[in-house]
Design a protein around this motif. Sequence first.
Motif, PDB file in Angstrom:
ATOM      1  N   ARG A 109       9.691  -0.171   2.371  1.00  0.00           N
ATOM      2  CA  ARG A 109      10.475   0.402   1.278  1.00  0.00           C
ATOM      3  C   ARG A 109       9.515   0.792   0.172  1.00  0.00           C
ATOM      4  N   LEU A 110       9.575   2.053  -0.247  1.00  0.00           N
ATOM      5  CA  LEU A 110       8.677   2.542  -1.290  1.00  0.00           C
ATOM      6  C   LEU A 110       8.967   1.869  -2.628  1.00  0.00           C
ATOM      7  N   THR A 111       7.906   1.554  -3.358  1.00  0.00           N
ATOM      8  CA  THR A 111       8.038   0.997  -4.704  1.00  0.00           C
ATOM      9  C   THR A 111       7.460   1.956  -5.734  1.00  0.00           C
ATOM     10  N   PHE A 112       6.964   3.104  -5.265  1.00  0.00           N
ATOM     11  CA  PHE A 112       6.310   4.082  -6.124  1.00  0.00           C
ATOM     12  C   PHE A 112       6.582   5.462  -5.531  1.00  0.00           C
ATOM     13  N   PRO A 113       6.796   6.498  -6.349  1.00  0.00           N
ATOM     14  CA  PRO A 113       7.041   7.835  -5.791  1.00  0.00           C
ATOM     15  C   PRO A 113       5.877   8.308  -4.925  1.00  0.00           C
ATOM     16  N   ARG A 114       6.205   9.011  -3.840  1.00  0.00           N
ATOM     17  CA  ARG A 114       5.182   9.542  -2.933  1.00  0.00           C
ATOM     18  C   ARG A 114       5.642  10.919  -2.481  1.00  0.00           C
ATOM     19  N   GLY A 115       5.092  11.955  -3.089  1.00  0.00           N
ATOM     20  CA  GLY A 115       5.521  13.319  -2.775  1.00  0.00           C
ATOM     21  C   GLY A 115       6.964  13.508  -3.212  1.00  0.00           C
ATOM     22  N   LYS A 116       7.813  13.933  -2.277  1.00  0.00           N
ATOM     23  CA  LYS A 116       9.238  14.112  -2.575  1.00  0.00           C
ATOM     24  C   LYS A 116      10.026  12.833  -2.367  1.00  0.00           C
ATOM     25  N   GLN A 117       9.406  11.805  -1.802  1.00  0.00           N
ATOM     26  CA  GLN A 117      10.077  10.536  -1.555  1.00  0.00           C
ATOM     27  C   GLN A 117      10.080   9.703  -2.829  1.00  0.00           C
ATOM     28  N   GLN A 118      11.194   9.026  -3.073  1.00  0.00           N
ATOM     29  CA  GLN A 118      11.369   8.244  -4.288  1.00  0.00           C
ATOM     30  C   GLN A 118      11.385   6.755  -3.972  1.00  0.00           C
ATOM     31  N   PRO A 119      11.124   5.896  -4.983  1.00  0.00           N
ATOM     32  CA  PRO A 119      11.171   4.448  -4.771  1.00  0.00           C
ATOM     33  C   PRO A 119      12.521   4.023  -4.190  1.00  0.00           C
ATOM     34  N   GLY A 120      12.476   3.094  -3.259  1.00  0.00           N
ATOM     35  CA  GLY A 120      13.682   2.601  -2.609  1.00  0.00           C
ATOM     36  C   GLY A 120      13.906   3.224  -1.245  1.00  0.00           C
ATOM     37  N   GLU A 121      13.273   4.356  -0.968  1.00  0.00           N
ATOM     38  CA  GLU A 121      13.424   4.995   0.334  1.00  0.00           C
ATOM     39  C   GLU A 121      12.645   4.216   1.386  1.00  0.00           C
ATOM     40  N   ILE A 122      13.157   4.219   2.620  1.00  0.00           N
ATOM     41  CA  ILE A 122      12.524   3.522   3.734  1.00  0.00           C
ATOM     42  C   ILE A 122      11.654   4.517   4.499  1.00  0.00           C
ATOM     43  N   VAL A 123      10.411   4.124   4.778  1.00  0.00           N
ATOM     44  CA  VAL A 123       9.490   4.970   5.529  1.00  0.00           C
ATOM     45  C   VAL A 123       8.916   4.169   6.694  1.00  0.00           C
ATOM     46  N   ASP A 124       8.535   4.877   7.763  1.00  0.00           N
ATOM     47  CA  ASP A 124       7.864   4.253   8.900  1.00  0.00           C
ATOM     48  C   ASP A 124       6.366   4.388   8.702  1.00  0.00           C
ATOM     49  N   VAL A 125       5.674   3.256   8.770  1.00  0.00           N
ATOM     50  CA  VAL A 125       4.226   3.221   8.558  1.00  0.00           C
ATOM     51  C   VAL A 125       3.576   2.656   9.823  1.00  0.00           C
ATOM     52  N   PRO A 126       2.517   3.302  10.321  1.00  0.00           N
ATOM     53  CA  PRO A 126       1.812   2.727  11.466  1.00  0.00           C
ATOM     54  C   PRO A 126       1.356   1.300  11.143  1.00  0.00           C
ATOM     55  N   ALA A 127       1.564   0.389  12.079  1.00  0.00           N
ATOM     56  CA  ALA A 127       1.271  -1.021  11.846  1.00  0.00           C
ATOM     57  C   ALA A 127      -0.163  -1.272  11.406  1.00  0.00           C
ATOM     58  N   ASP A 128      -1.109  -0.478  11.891  1.00  0.00           N
ATOM     59  CA  ASP A 128      -2.501  -0.703  11.520  1.00  0.00           C
ATOM     60  C   ASP A 128      -2.864  -0.101  10.168  1.00  0.00           C
ATOM     61  N   GLU A 129      -1.913   0.549   9.485  1.00  0.00           N
ATOM     62  CA  GLU A 129      -2.179   1.127   8.171  1.00  0.00           C
ATOM     63  C   GLU A 129      -1.370   0.475   7.052  1.00  0.00           C
ATOM     64  N   VAL A 130      -0.675  -0.605   7.356  1.00  0.00           N
ATOM     65  CA  VAL A 130       0.165  -1.277   6.355  1.00  0.00           C
ATOM     66  C   VAL A 130      -0.663  -1.697   5.146  1.00  0.00           C
ATOM     67  N   HIS A 131      -1.896  -2.136   5.364  1.00  0.00           N
ATOM     68  CA  HIS A 131      -2.744  -2.580   4.251  1.00  0.00           C
ATOM     69  C   HIS A 131      -3.014  -1.451   3.252  1.00  0.00           C
TER      70      HIS A 131
END
Length: 65
Positions: A11-33
């Motif tokens: 769940r985003l906690t900071f805006p990223r492009g057009k995506q806003q905080p609170g939106e759910i995104v899929d992140v590759p497991a090896d890039e979570v850090h």
Amino acid sequence: MAADGDTVKMRLTFPRGKQQPGEIVDVPADEVHRWKGFAVPADGAEKTAEKAPPKTTTEPKPAAK
């Protein structure tokens, strides 16, 4: 390297492009850090914990004798 399809929902906690905080995104497991500070793990328990107020017990104390 992570296997194909090995992703974590975050769940985003900071805006990223057009995506806003609170939106759910899929992140590759090896890039979570790399998402630290921008997103947090999005599990069902965390969402309900934020919406529900903290529980407090209001049991009456026994009278002093």
